[in-house]
Design an enzyme around this catalytic site. Sequence first.
Site, PDB file in Angstrom:
ATOM      1  N   ASP A 527       0.866  -1.172   0.000  1.00  0.00           N
ATOM      2  CA  ASP A 527       0.000   0.000   0.000  1.00  0.00           C
ATOM      3  C   ASP A 527       0.910   1.231   0.000  1.00  0.00           C
ATOM      4  O   ASP A 527       2.106   1.122   0.313  1.00  0.00           O
ATOM      5  CB  ASP A 527      -0.895  -0.043   1.241  1.00  0.00           C
ATOM      6  CG  ASP A 527      -1.810   1.166   1.325  1.00  0.00           C
ATOM      7  OD1 ASP A 527      -2.326   1.596   0.271  1.00  0.00           O
ATOM      8  OD2 ASP A 527      -1.994   1.698   2.436  1.00  0.00           O
ATOM      9  N   ASP A 717      -1.274  -0.493   6.034  1.00  0.00           N
ATOM     10  CA  ASP A 717      -1.207   0.215   7.307  1.00  0.00           C
ATOM     11  C   ASP A 717      -2.194  -0.337   8.334  1.00  0.00           C
ATOM     12  O   ASP A 717      -2.241   0.126   9.466  1.00  0.00           O
ATOM     13  CB  ASP A 717      -1.431   1.714   7.116  1.00  0.00           C
ATOM     14  CG  ASP A 717      -2.811   2.034   6.548  1.00  0.00           C
ATOM     15  OD1 ASP A 717      -3.598   1.099   6.345  1.00  0.00           O
ATOM     16  OD2 ASP A 717      -3.088   3.218   6.328  1.00  0.00           O
ATOM     17  N   ASP A 721      -7.321  -1.576   5.325  1.00  0.00           N
ATOM     18  CA  ASP A 721      -6.968  -2.631   4.369  1.00  0.00           C
ATOM     19  C   ASP A 721      -7.305  -4.016   4.907  1.00  0.00           C
ATOM     20  O   ASP A 721      -6.663  -5.000   4.542  1.00  0.00           O
ATOM     21  CB  ASP A 721      -5.469  -2.568   4.044  1.00  0.00           C
ATOM     22  CG  ASP A 721      -5.116  -1.332   3.223  1.00  0.00           C
ATOM     23  OD1 ASP A 721      -5.954  -0.935   2.394  1.00  0.00           O
ATOM     24  OD2 ASP A 721      -4.033  -0.773   3.429  1.00  0.00           O
TER      25      ASP A 721
END
Length: 820
Positions: A527, A717, A721
């Site tokens: 990410d 993080d 997600d």
Amino acid sequence: MSAVLAAAAAPGAKGNVDQGAAGDMAAGGCFHCGAPVPKGSRWQAQVDGAARSMCCPGCAAAAEAIVGGGFADYYLARTEYAASVAAAATMQDEPELALFDQQDLQGEGSFSIEGVRCGACVWLVERRLGQLAGVQEVSLNVATGRVFVRWDPALCRPSAIVRALRAIGYNAAPYDVQRHDQGLERARRRLFRQLFVAGLAMMQVMMYAVPVYLAEDGTMDADMRALMGWASFALTLPAVFYSALPFFAGAWRDLRRGVPGMDVPVALGIAAAFAGSCVSLVSGKGDVYFDSITMFVFLLLGSRYLELNARRRASQALDALRRGLPASALRLRGDPGLRDTELVPAAKLAVGDLVLVTPAKAVPADGVVVEGETDLDFSLLTGESRTRRMGPGDQLPGGAVNAGQAVVLRVTSVARDSTLAMLVRLVERAGLGKPAMALWADRVAAWFVLGLLLLTVAVYLAWSTVDETRAWHAAVAVLVVSCPCALSLATPTALAAATDRLLRRGVLAVAPHTLETFERATHVVFDKTGTLTLGRVVLRQVVPVGSLDADLCLRIGSALQGENSHPVGMAIRAAMPAHGLAACKLRSEIGAGFEGTIDGVVYRIGSADFVQELAGGMVRSAAPSGTSTTWLACEGQWLARFDLADGLREEAPEVVRRFQRAGKTVVLLSGDDQGAVNAVARQLGITSAFGGRLPAEKLAFVRELQQEGAVVAMIGDGSNDAAVLRGADVSFAMGRGTELAQVHADGVLLGDSLLPLADAAVTARRTLTIIRQNLIWASVYNLAAIPAAATGLLNPWLSGIGMAASSAIVVLNALRLRQD
């Protein structure tokens, strides 16, 4: 056993199971626990439509609870009796159960459970707890005697879990770390005493055995030889009947479970060698092996003691975490400036309380600094060796140690939700499962033991037809030399050492398969925001557009920001904290910027439209893509452009390069716009970059890679997600404060750096290499040693040395993972 349980649990399966088996098992005793039924006892329970005799009201109540809950098939599938319920029944008082609800268990926890005897017990416990309202997950670990449960606190309480377990005959209580550690220490001391006795016996027996070996030419008469043998016999008794107790107890437990483990051949070897030696001693014919027995017991206990110490060292990181949880805190009363404090339990702190954190003390709960500046030691939480300077407005995690001056902290989360408390719970949970390789080794070891026992019988029969005097000798040697200890130790010892190494470096492997799958990963998907970038804006550059240089413009801009808590203002102040200028008449326009006077000159900083009102004219330069801009001007003149962007982590380029050099495909997957994603990808040398992806689209992207045969490692993080972290083959999340409670990943990066992730990849590769080395060594050793023992080339004492050395080599090889 699993097949039997499946058949028993299936609808209509009762007719397919021998209905007389359970009744025969309880013939003449309590149907539930097998204990003798007192004469005249009237305690009974209806099982399978028949009245079954019980030894006590506790067993009767447990049987009724099992049948009433729809688990009567337990009695058809069990392979041995349940534990007596008499002890557990006496403990079912409501005041004690109510105390369990006051413990610090917030929706998940481990419970110690006693009385689990076989696979049917596991089946019964997991399904009974699964029936409780609010219970979401149940996992029973027979080896540790612990059951992990996750539940909805609004629907279920710890007391209900304990009550349900006790109702079906299993004494249970919330897992007590201190009691568990005390038990481990008692076990270590007991093992050391047994090792000492075995070593002392071995040395004394050798004093009598060596002269007999040296007198092979017949210089020792029969009476003296017999005296030496009886002396050896007397000295061997403590080794067999005290030091070897762990092997006999383990073998008996394995045989009762119907699963022969590594203790079975060991116990049989000791018993067979001792019995054969006793027969030879009494008859005066044949050899005695008392020296071999004592040496075998000593060496095997030595390898087990080495393994126990290795496991204890591997758990030092968790012990340190537990010790780092502060028990008390100094809560402020009234004005913080007066420093009027009261000592309270850390568990009693509430959100909003002001706490004084004195030097050398741990932060009792997550909070924000409201007064004072100090240096914080985060080594316990993240493995970082350097301290960090923290001041007003900074977030402090619970468990960090104050290495400077006293500060006042406003509590933002209670102690049980502090970063350190969450970390301890995650680490405790991380040790509950086994990876696929460990399960494979356990299965192979079980089948290996069965094959070994059959081979031993075959060797004895074969030698009986060739040379009957050597049959017993060869059979004992086969039993001793081929103990599958090394095979069973190969994986768990290496994983324990690797987990400890990672935790000390700031990586927590939560799931059992984390290292195994991370090594096999073909694609590493990152990410962007908060992972490859800092997740907060930083000042990239100051571009002068007027008569002042960049340094002076930055000093003016920092002075104008004052105490602005907006991310842009904080980024500019962070770039020039000591500006040395005094700004007065400060005023702000929400969403526009700040105006102030410095040395009699009026300045504005903010958006282009806001600044243009003072500067006049038009903006004369354009910002690069992927950045946001803030402008500085004075009356009639544009002065500077401040370019800000989400800051790239300093270590990100190195981490990406290390994965690429390892042959893995690195992918950038983000919800940000494609332009910003491409800018970051160019800086990092990532060729596959995809932006504008919603959480569901990220998950679809990962699944598409998996369908093409890729093994995907996802790094995010951890805040938004969850879906893609769960969907990846293995995943890591950046751990920040209370977000640890919401992590859905297989691993957690405890610090604010990506470097531990690259170290984890190296550790995973080394761990799998060492596990393979251990398994290959164990296999090669057995392939070489068993034929040698079966053909009579190895004596029992040499077999004992070989087996113990094999186990020690495996443990020492695994401990290499702890080296930095």
